[in-house]
Design an enzyme around this catalytic site. Structure first.
Site, PDB file in Angstrom:
ATOM      1  N   GLN A  70      10.751   9.353  -5.757  1.00 55.35           N
ATOM      2  CA  GLN A  70      10.629   8.255  -6.618  1.00 55.35           C
ATOM      3  C   GLN A  70       9.268   7.985  -6.985  1.00 55.35           C
ATOM      4  O   GLN A  70       8.872   7.800  -8.303  1.00 55.35           O
ATOM      5  CB  GLN A  70      11.098   7.002  -6.117  1.00 55.35           C
ATOM      6  CG  GLN A  70      11.230   5.952  -7.139  1.00 55.35           C
ATOM      7  CD  GLN A  70      11.945   4.685  -6.710  1.00 55.35           C
ATOM      8  OE1 GLN A  70      11.734   3.653  -7.215  1.00 55.35           O
ATOM      9  NE2 GLN A  70      12.668   4.589  -5.623  1.00 55.35           N
ATOM     10  N   ASP A 126       7.515  29.174  -6.779  1.00 58.41           N
ATOM     11  CA  ASP A 126       7.230  29.017  -5.031  1.00 58.41           C
ATOM     12  C   ASP A 126       5.874  28.873  -4.967  1.00 58.41           C
ATOM     13  O   ASP A 126       5.158  30.140  -5.120  1.00 58.41           O
ATOM     14  CB  ASP A 126       7.979  30.135  -4.701  1.00 58.41           C
ATOM     15  CG  ASP A 126       8.013  29.919  -3.202  1.00 58.41           C
ATOM     16  OD1 ASP A 126       7.301  29.247  -2.650  1.00 58.41           O
ATOM     17  OD2 ASP A 126       8.593  31.099  -2.501  1.00 58.41           O
ATOM     18  N   VAL A 190       5.960   8.173   4.416  1.00 55.69           N
ATOM     19  CA  VAL A 190       6.592   6.657   3.999  1.00 55.69           C
ATOM     20  C   VAL A 190       7.682   6.879   3.077  1.00 55.69           C
ATOM     21  O   VAL A 190       7.291   7.506   1.902  1.00 55.69           O
ATOM     22  CB  VAL A 190       5.345   5.958   3.663  1.00 55.69           C
ATOM     23  CG1 VAL A 190       5.830   4.649   3.199  1.00 55.69           C
ATOM     24  CG2 VAL A 190       4.362   5.491   5.078  1.00 55.69           C
ATOM     25  N   TYR A 191       8.522   5.917   3.145  1.00 56.16           N
ATOM     26  CA  TYR A 191       9.463   5.737   2.231  1.00 56.16           C
ATOM     27  C   TYR A 191       9.450   4.418   1.455  1.00 56.16           C
ATOM     28  O   TYR A 191       8.604   3.535   2.321  1.00 56.16           O
ATOM     29  CB  TYR A 191      10.828   6.114   2.653  1.00 56.16           C
ATOM     30  CG  TYR A 191      11.300   7.580   2.479  1.00 56.16           C
ATOM     31  CD1 TYR A 191      11.268   8.301   1.448  1.00 56.16           C
ATOM     32  CD2 TYR A 191      11.090   8.363   3.878  1.00 56.16           C
ATOM     33  CE1 TYR A 191      11.891   9.687   1.388  1.00 56.16           C
ATOM     34  CE2 TYR A 191      11.531   9.550   3.866  1.00 56.16           C
ATOM     35  CZ  TYR A 191      12.033  10.309   2.511  1.00 56.16           C
ATOM     36  OH  TYR A 191      12.149  11.381   2.630  1.00 56.16           O
ATOM     37  N   GLU A 192       9.960   3.823   0.865  1.00 54.85           N
ATOM     38  CA  GLU A 192      10.062   2.483  -0.113  1.00 54.85           C
ATOM     39  C   GLU A 192      10.044   1.555   1.028  1.00 54.85           C
ATOM     40  O   GLU A 192       9.350   0.700   1.115  1.00 54.85           O
ATOM     41  CB  GLU A 192      11.173   2.477  -1.028  1.00 54.85           C
ATOM     42  CG  GLU A 192      11.587   1.137  -1.483  1.00 54.85           C
ATOM     43  CD  GLU A 192      10.634   0.720  -2.262  1.00 54.85           C
ATOM     44  OE1 GLU A 192      10.358   1.531  -3.309  1.00 54.85           O
ATOM     45  OE2 GLU A 192      10.100  -0.585  -2.408  1.00 54.85           O
ATOM     46  N   ASP A 221       7.862   2.241  -4.246  1.00 53.04           N
ATOM     47  CA  ASP A 221       7.666   3.688  -4.865  1.00 53.04           C
ATOM     48  C   ASP A 221       7.404   3.235  -6.338  1.00 53.04           C
ATOM     49  O   ASP A 221       6.293   3.715  -6.632  1.00 53.04           O
ATOM     50  CB  ASP A 221       9.156   4.167  -4.728  1.00 53.04           C
ATOM     51  CG  ASP A 221       9.565   4.873  -3.654  1.00 53.04           C
ATOM     52  OD1 ASP A 221       8.504   5.229  -2.714  1.00 53.04           O
ATOM     53  OD2 ASP A 221      10.531   5.071  -3.153  1.00 53.04           O
ATOM     54  N   GLY A 300       5.160 -20.344  -7.001  1.00 54.77           N
ATOM     55  CA  GLY A 300       3.935 -20.880  -7.688  1.00 54.77           C
ATOM     56  C   GLY A 300       3.936 -22.459  -7.414  1.00 54.77           C
ATOM     57  O   GLY A 300       4.675 -22.852  -6.423  1.00 54.77           O
ATOM     58  N   GLY A 301       3.236 -23.160  -8.045  1.00 56.18           N
ATOM     59  CA  GLY A 301       2.868 -24.502  -7.721  1.00 56.18           C
ATOM     60  C   GLY A 301       4.165 -25.500  -8.626  1.00 56.18           C
ATOM     61  O   GLY A 301       4.041 -26.581  -8.387  1.00 56.18           O
TER      62      GLY A 301
HETATM   63  N1  COA Z   1       7.335  25.823  -3.714  1.00 60.50           N
HETATM   64  C1  COA Z   1       7.143  26.098  -2.267  1.00 60.50           C
HETATM   65  N2  COA Z   1       7.277  24.896  -1.357  1.00 60.50           N
HETATM   66  C2  COA Z   1       7.140  23.558  -2.062  1.00 60.50           C
HETATM   67  C3  COA Z   1       7.174  23.538  -3.238  1.00 60.50           C
HETATM   68  C4  COA Z   1       7.186  24.449  -4.033  1.00 60.50           C
HETATM   69  N3  COA Z   1       7.383  24.549  -5.321  1.00 60.50           N
HETATM   70  N4  COA Z   1       7.222  22.124  -3.689  1.00 60.50           N
HETATM   71  C5  COA Z   1       6.974  21.426  -2.159  1.00 60.50           C
HETATM   72  N5  COA Z   1       6.927  22.326  -1.252  1.00 60.50           N
HETATM   73  C6  COA Z   1       6.765  22.324  -0.042  1.00 60.50           C
HETATM   74  C7  COA Z   1       5.409  21.781   0.659  1.00 60.50           C
HETATM   75  O1  COA Z   1       4.547  22.806   0.639  1.00 60.50           O
HETATM   76  C8  COA Z   1       5.683  21.244   1.907  1.00 60.50           C
HETATM   77  O2  COA Z   1       5.845  22.223   2.958  1.00 60.50           O
HETATM   78  P1  COA Z   1       5.185  22.472   4.210  1.00 60.50           P
HETATM   79  O3  COA Z   1       5.255  20.875   5.006  1.00 60.50           O
HETATM   80  O4  COA Z   1       5.578  23.344   4.830  1.00 60.50           O
HETATM   81  O5  COA Z   1       3.504  22.390   3.811  1.00 60.50           O
HETATM   82  C9  COA Z   1       6.920  20.469   1.565  1.00 60.50           C
HETATM   83  O6  COA Z   1       7.598  21.116   0.613  1.00 60.50           O
HETATM   84  C10 COA Z   1       6.773  19.075   1.068  1.00 60.50           C
HETATM   85  O7  COA Z   1       7.200  18.262   1.865  1.00 60.50           O
HETATM   86  P2  COA Z   1       6.992  16.803   2.125  1.00 60.50           P
HETATM   87  O8  COA Z   1       6.067  16.201   1.011  1.00 60.50           O
HETATM   88  O9  COA Z   1       6.682  16.857   3.574  1.00 60.50           O
HETATM   89  O10 COA Z   1       8.514  16.427   1.826  1.00 60.50           O
HETATM   90  P3  COA Z   1       9.264  15.744   2.844  1.00 60.50           P
HETATM   91  O11 COA Z   1      10.675  15.663   2.450  1.00 60.50           O
HETATM   92  O12 COA Z   1       9.241  16.105   4.385  1.00 60.50           O
HETATM   93  O13 COA Z   1       8.781  14.191   2.854  1.00 60.50           O
HETATM   94  C11 COA Z   1       8.114  12.172   2.116  1.00 60.50           C
HETATM   95  C12 COA Z   1       9.046  13.478   1.923  1.00 60.50           C
HETATM   96  C13 COA Z   1       8.508  11.282   0.688  1.00 60.50           C
HETATM   97  C14 COA Z   1       8.427  11.285   3.182  1.00 60.50           C
HETATM   98  C15 COA Z   1       6.739  12.731   1.940  1.00 60.50           C
HETATM   99  O14 COA Z   1       6.590  13.625   0.781  1.00 60.50           O
HETATM  100  C16 COA Z   1       5.523  11.583   1.860  1.00 60.50           C
HETATM  101  O15 COA Z   1       5.442  10.796   2.920  1.00 60.50           O
HETATM  102  N6  COA Z   1       4.958  11.504   0.689  1.00 60.50           N
HETATM  103  C17 COA Z   1       3.934  10.478   0.275  1.00 60.50           C
HETATM  104  C18 COA Z   1       4.148   9.222   0.177  1.00 60.50           C
HETATM  105  C19 COA Z   1       5.520   8.848  -0.939  1.00 60.50           C
HETATM  106  O16 COA Z   1       5.532   9.423  -2.012  1.00 60.50           O
HETATM  107  N7  COA Z   1       6.762   8.406  -0.445  1.00 60.50           N
HETATM  108  C20 COA Z   1       7.462   7.969  -1.299  1.00 60.50           C
HETATM  109  C21 COA Z   1       8.582   8.779  -1.584  1.00 60.50           C
HETATM  110  S1  COA Z   1       9.686   8.015  -2.909  1.00 60.50           S
END
Ligand code: COA
Length: 479
Positions: A70, A126, A190-192, A221, A300-301
């Protein structure tokens, strides 16, 4: 007239020596340049096209969108609404995980995805495939902004470090959302709701007697996505002067805190005495060391509260937010039928009212319970009394004025049919919002390879055969 005078003056200017003339030329050129840099006189002449027909605000800006879920998609969707060409890079096969999350229509992209990825183009690549990296490299060379919100370190693991991207395209702006900024938690995913808790919103939301509460508005988010969009536009503006890109980082904790700044204000006020506008003060409950949860107290106030309206017994949204704004106190007293409160020393001044807010809102509620929230809204607004009905999402979806302004937009999707999305909440008078449906997974792969990246038909065939843009299942089938 002034121009005529100037012309005459230059005609009568005595002849200068050649070298002196050169100096004059140089210094006036320098003056013109500094004028241009200092006061914006370098802008083109104002367009003569009618407003709304001079293109879109971010037309010409190309975004390599590596976002998912998001926060990042909120940012890039806004940039797309503003006219940027947003190319969303997705993993072949499934793409952005939200395409399949909270699905309401079988085999169609979810509303979670479609409402956050409108007006973008989708290409599947990819990034862990050598050929995929070759395509990404071309994209990096042709884009202005790279936006990502992977977990910390993921972009680097792909080989797309800041140093690498900057070397490949020094003009590229690399914008990231992360959960936390540099510090003890920088490596955390981190999530929302984690952000709402870490940014100070949850500890200050809810009722004093209850646990901390997260809000329905996605301030972690979508809020951080908004912050990032401002950072990107600022970096684009600075690039006009410097010619180079820069890193833009928005941590979700920081974004939430920015939106919760009034609570950090109150934390500091606490050192100087109780927070008198919190109803806890009127109830005689002592304050602790940290800002407490304040229920529906107004931030607010001007004290406010949520009061019941007709039908509240069966309709969970039959409520009105009512603000006892000081300048209209007398009107409030007249409308609710308490004219003596206008002069009664216990009620006549804002200070006197503070310890009695509970009693005041109970009386207002007695009155509002006799009418619907919309009747109450109309009546109080006739007297300039600020208030607002608690609108359900059903009411918002059906509200025609929001459709008319383009804040709620109906778009048509090839596999899921018509759906509502939130259009651009930021209205520009010369740049109409470009709100379109979200793309299917990889819908624009071919056109981007050909038109944006300039690959020839034979090269595209080679890319397809390599498996760099298709799902593993397809690779297996081909093998
Ligand atoms: N081709 C191949 N691999 C891809 C790709 C593509 N086009 N796009 C993404 N990937 C891979 C990345 O290389 C990564 O792999 P790796 O960990 O082996 O290096 C993986 O997909 C991305 O993973 P990640 O971002 O860790 O996803 P997640 O599902 O484990 O975590 C979050 C999700 C949201 C928790 C994390 O992305 C995060 O903390 N983001 C920052 C904060 C944030 O925006 N949070 C709010 C989300 S709404």
């Amino acid at each position: 007239m002034a121009t005529q005078k100037k012309r005459n003056k230059s005609r009568t200017r005595p002849a200068l020596k050649k070298s002196a003339r050169k100096v004059v030329k140089l210094s006036s050129a320098r003056k013109a340049a500094s004028k241009k840099a200092s006061n914006g006189n370098g802008l083109p002449k104002p367009s003569t096209k009618p407003y709304g027909q001079a293109g879109l605000a971010l037309q010409g800006v190309r975004v390599l969108d590596f976002t998912h879920v998001q926060s990042g998609p909120t940012c890039t969707q806004l940039l797309a609404y503003m006219g940027a060409d947003v190319i969303k890079v997705e993993r072949p096969g499934g793409g952005d995980i939200t395409r399949g999350q909270l699905r309401d229509v079988p085999n169609a992209d979810s509303l979670y995805f479609t409402m956050l990825n409108g007006s973008k183009r989708s290409i599947t690549i990819d990034s862990k495939h050598p050929k995929g990296m070759e395509i990404l490299n071309r994209l990096i060379k042709t884009c202005d902004v790279l936006v990502e919100n992977f977990a910390p370190g993921a972009l680097d693991r792909m080989g797309l470090t800041w140093e690498y991207v900057h070397k490949t395209n020094p003009r590229m702006i690399v914008a990231s959302v992360k959960g936390f900024g540099p510090g003890p938690y920088e490596d955390c995913k981190v999530y929302e709701n984690v952000a709402q808790c870490a940014g100070g919103a949850a500890s200050t939301t809810g009722f004093r007697e209850g646990p901390p509460l997260v809000t329905g508005a996605q301030i972690g988010d979508s809020g951080t996505g908004l912050h990032l969009a401002l950072g990107i536009v600022s970096a684009l503006y600075q690039r006009i002067r410097t010619g180079r890109g820069q890193k833009v980082l928005c941590a979700m904790q920081d974004g939430v805190l920015n939106l919760a700044r009034v609570k950090l204000r109150d934390q500091q006020r606490l050192a100087h005495g109780p927070l008198t506008e919190y109803s806890q003060y009127g109830e005689g409950v002592a304050f602790g060391k940290a800002v407490p949860r304040a229920g529906n107290d107004s931030g607010g106030g001007q004290p406010g509260w949520i009061v019941k309206c007709k039908g509240w017994e069966s309709d969970p949204d039959a409520y009105l937010y009512f603000i006892t704004q000081a300048p209209v106190w007398e009107a409030i007293c007249d409308v609710i039928g308490e004219p003596t409160w206008k002069t009664d020393p216990d009620f006549a001044t804002p200070k006197a009212r503070l310890p009695r807010l509970k009693q005041i809102f109970a009386r207002i509620e007695q009155f509002t319970m006799t009418m619907t929230k919309f009747e109450a809204m109309n009546l109080f607004n006739e007297h300039d009394i600020p208030c607002g009905p608690i609108l359900s999402m059903k009411e918002i979806a059906e509200e025609q004025s929001l459709r008319a302004t383009g804040t709620v937009v109906e778009v048509d999707h090839p596999t899921r049919g018509k759906y509502l999305t939130v259009g651009n909440p930021i209205k520009l008078s010369d740049s109409p919002a470009d709100v379109r449906r979200s793309p299917l997974l990889g819908e624009h792969t071919d056109e981007i390879l050909k038109d944006v990246l300039g690959f020839k038909a034979a090269e595209i065939a080679e890319i397809k055969a390599s498996g760099a843009i298709s799902a593993p299942e397809k690779k297996e089938q081909a093998a």
